[in-house]
Scaffold this motif. Sequence first.
Motif, PDB file in Angstrom:
ATOM      1  N   ARG A  14      52.632  49.485  37.242  1.00 11.76           N
ATOM      2  CA  ARG A  14      51.895  49.024  35.839  1.00 11.76           C
ATOM      3  C   ARG A  14      52.242  50.194  34.827  1.00 11.76           C
ATOM      4  NH1 ARG A  14      45.447  48.819  34.992  1.00 11.76           N
ATOM      5  NH2 ARG A  14      45.891  51.110  35.012  1.00 11.76           N
ATOM      6  N   ARG A  30      53.637  40.493  30.860  1.00  8.27           N
ATOM      7  CA  ARG A  30      52.603  40.411  31.892  1.00  8.27           C
ATOM      8  C   ARG A  30      53.144  39.690  33.063  1.00  8.27           C
ATOM      9  NH1 ARG A  30      47.309  37.911  29.493  1.00  8.27           N
ATOM     10  NH2 ARG A  30      46.784  38.416  31.637  1.00  8.27           N
ATOM     11  N   LYS A  50      53.439  41.429  36.966  1.00  6.83           N
ATOM     12  CA  LYS A  50      52.746  40.939  38.213  1.00  6.83           C
ATOM     13  C   LYS A  50      53.935  40.319  38.882  1.00  6.83           C
ATOM     14  CE  LYS A  50      48.754  38.690  35.774  1.00  6.83           C
ATOM     15  NZ  LYS A  50      48.119  37.356  35.449  1.00  6.83           N
ATOM     16  N   MET A  59      46.026  42.125  43.604  1.00  3.13           N
ATOM     17  CA  MET A  59      46.582  41.211  42.321  1.00  3.13           C
ATOM     18  C   MET A  59      45.559  40.795  41.517  1.00  3.13           C
ATOM     19  SD  MET A  59      49.714  41.647  42.525  1.00  3.13           S
ATOM     20  CE  MET A  59      49.849  40.554  40.892  1.00  3.13           C
ATOM     21  N   SER A  78      45.387  41.516  37.398  1.00  2.00           N
ATOM     22  CA  SER A  78      45.474  40.524  36.436  1.00  2.00           C
ATOM     23  C   SER A  78      44.152  40.897  35.486  1.00  2.00           C
ATOM     24  CB  SER A  78      45.050  39.041  37.201  1.00  2.00           C
ATOM     25  OG  SER A  78      44.966  38.192  36.222  1.00  2.00           O
TER      26      SER A  78
END
Length: 237
Positions: free
Chosen positions: A88, A98, A102, A211, A215
């Motif tokens: 990130r 985004r 991910k 995850m 998110s």
Amino acid sequence: MSLTFSPWQMFLGAGPVVRCVMTLLAAASVVTWTIFIAKTVELVRLRAQLKKSETALEDADTLHLGEEWTRDGAGIAHAMVLAAEAERRRSEDIPADRDGIKERIVLHLERLEAAEGRRLMRGTGVLATIGATSPFIGLFGTVWGIMSSFTGIAAAHATSLAVVAPGIAEALLATALGLVAAIPAVVIYNHLARQTAACRACVADLTSLVMRLVSRDLARTALAASGNVVRFMAAAE
């Protein structure tokens, strides 16, 4: 030849080849039980650690908190959180991507999950080898011992069963030891495979939890960015 048919006396009375086979099978049995004890302790500790890490990630609201609360275990959960945070940070210059962020984090976590699965299975391959080969090694010792017994009969020109019986009994002991080594190895291998599968399922759950934190953090970042844009436009008006 000794007429005492205790296993130890039969081992001492066996020929060098058969005795070597018996020693090898006994060593294989010791290795089997050593791996069983070591892996059982390892998996019990790991499952407790995974449950603790799962609880910590469930309670965490951000990746930063997840990293802080899994730091004590320093296990796979902490490594996953660190990997997610690192990716990130590397992607801070492309906040709009985004889905790409991910995807890259998932790829990294999948690699960590696969490596953990390989680590969990380490040592169990020896059990599979022992379970598959021990009966045949014992059978080789039996065949060799019976051949030696019949060769001795031919050399002594004797046909009495009492002459050949001790040698055959010593040879058959090799087959028995082969089964003693193989059966626990197969049972223990299957048991450890089930326990390992359970641990891998827990690791997969940790991937999902990480995850979810990723998110959530990305959504907060996007919301903050949109809020800044709105405030900037309002100020400009």
